[in-house]
Write an enzyme that holds these catalytic residues in place. Sequence first.
Site, PDB file in Angstrom:
ATOM      1  N   SER A 135       2.157   8.180  -2.952  1.00 31.08           N
ATOM      2  CA  SER A 135       3.110   7.193  -3.469  1.00 31.08           C
ATOM      3  C   SER A 135       2.535   6.612  -4.749  1.00 31.08           C
ATOM      4  O   SER A 135       1.309   6.599  -4.941  1.00 31.08           O
ATOM      5  CB  SER A 135       3.299   6.075  -2.443  1.00 31.08           C
ATOM      6  N   TYR A 148      -0.262  -0.280   3.494  1.00 30.93           N
ATOM      7  CA  TYR A 148       0.428   0.939   3.058  1.00 30.93           C
ATOM      8  C   TYR A 148      -0.166   1.450   1.735  1.00 30.93           C
ATOM      9  O   TYR A 148      -0.460   2.641   1.603  1.00 30.93           O
ATOM     10  CB  TYR A 148       1.926   0.667   2.916  1.00 30.93           C
TER      11      TYR A 148
END
Length: 256
Positions: A135, A148
Amino acid sequence: MRRALVTGASSGIGEATARCLAERGYRVALLARRAERLAEVLDSLPGAGHLALRADVADEGQLAEAFETLAREFGGLELVVNNAGAGYRARVGELDVELVNRTLATNVTGPLLVARAALPLLRRGERPVLVNVASVVGRRGIPGQSVYSASKAALVSIGEALRLEWAREGIAVCTLSPGLTSTGFFDAQPNPARLADPDLARSDSARAVAEEVVALDVRPRAERVLRAKWRWLGVLSALAPRFADRMLAKRIGGDW
Ligand SMILES: NC(=O)c1ccc[n+]([C@@H]2O[C@H](COP(=O)([O-])OP(=O)(O)OC[C@H]3O[C@@H](n4cnc5c(N)ncnc54)[C@H](OP(=O)(O)O)[C@@H]3O)[C@@H](O)[C@H]2O)c1
């Protein structure tokens, strides 16, 4: 016919990737935890010979069983897409250790276990490729998503290490970093303090990310970041961290 394994193929980017690959004639193995969703996706794919494997990527035993079936049915693999992942939104002061561990197990231990289990199959494949779906937040942590962000930073790092470990094996390793993508990702993740959802208005589609995965299999690249601004934010964060903080706070809005 290229043989591919896509983890997290029961929805979102993984489902779109499985479809994209099947449309291009790949034989696809879909792996995730929700058996019914996997069966629906499997039924909807064009072509024949695809396979659904129910497993939690963080569970060594379940993964070993799934790979036994995969080895028996496919014999080898040309492409592995390490896509399964989960989010967790919470400020650090409110973290629940169980959710921290579960997020890290899914996003860090999971891709490592999948890579380890896939290695013998990739060795038997023709021009083998591994794509890790990280990501943009793996290069620049964001508030409310520290766990995350850290998990995706770890995945970027794993990609760097594997690229060299597997170079002699002739296995290409690619890190794909999508930006905001319209899937059920934010609905599915724990968010006990109800932190604001990101605005998906300017997000990419799951299909657009899936096309990038296919492009990486055709022409492997070490790193592909889908949102150039985030790439520069990562560089800026290393050079001028406070300035990068201000730019990020402005970009993501909210009360940070
Ligand atoms: N959406 C975004 O804005 C965005 C941006 C950048 C990167 N990403 C990354 O893209 C990947 C796919 O996310 P998405 O947006 O497509 O979200 P999604 O629709 O929620 O998909 C997540 C997939 O991962 C699977 N999964 C989750 N935990 C698992 C586990 N322990 N074992 C096996 N499978 C598991 C889920 O299936 P089951 O629940 O059936 O197991 C599902 O198929 C993730 O790695 C995510 O971090 C997403």
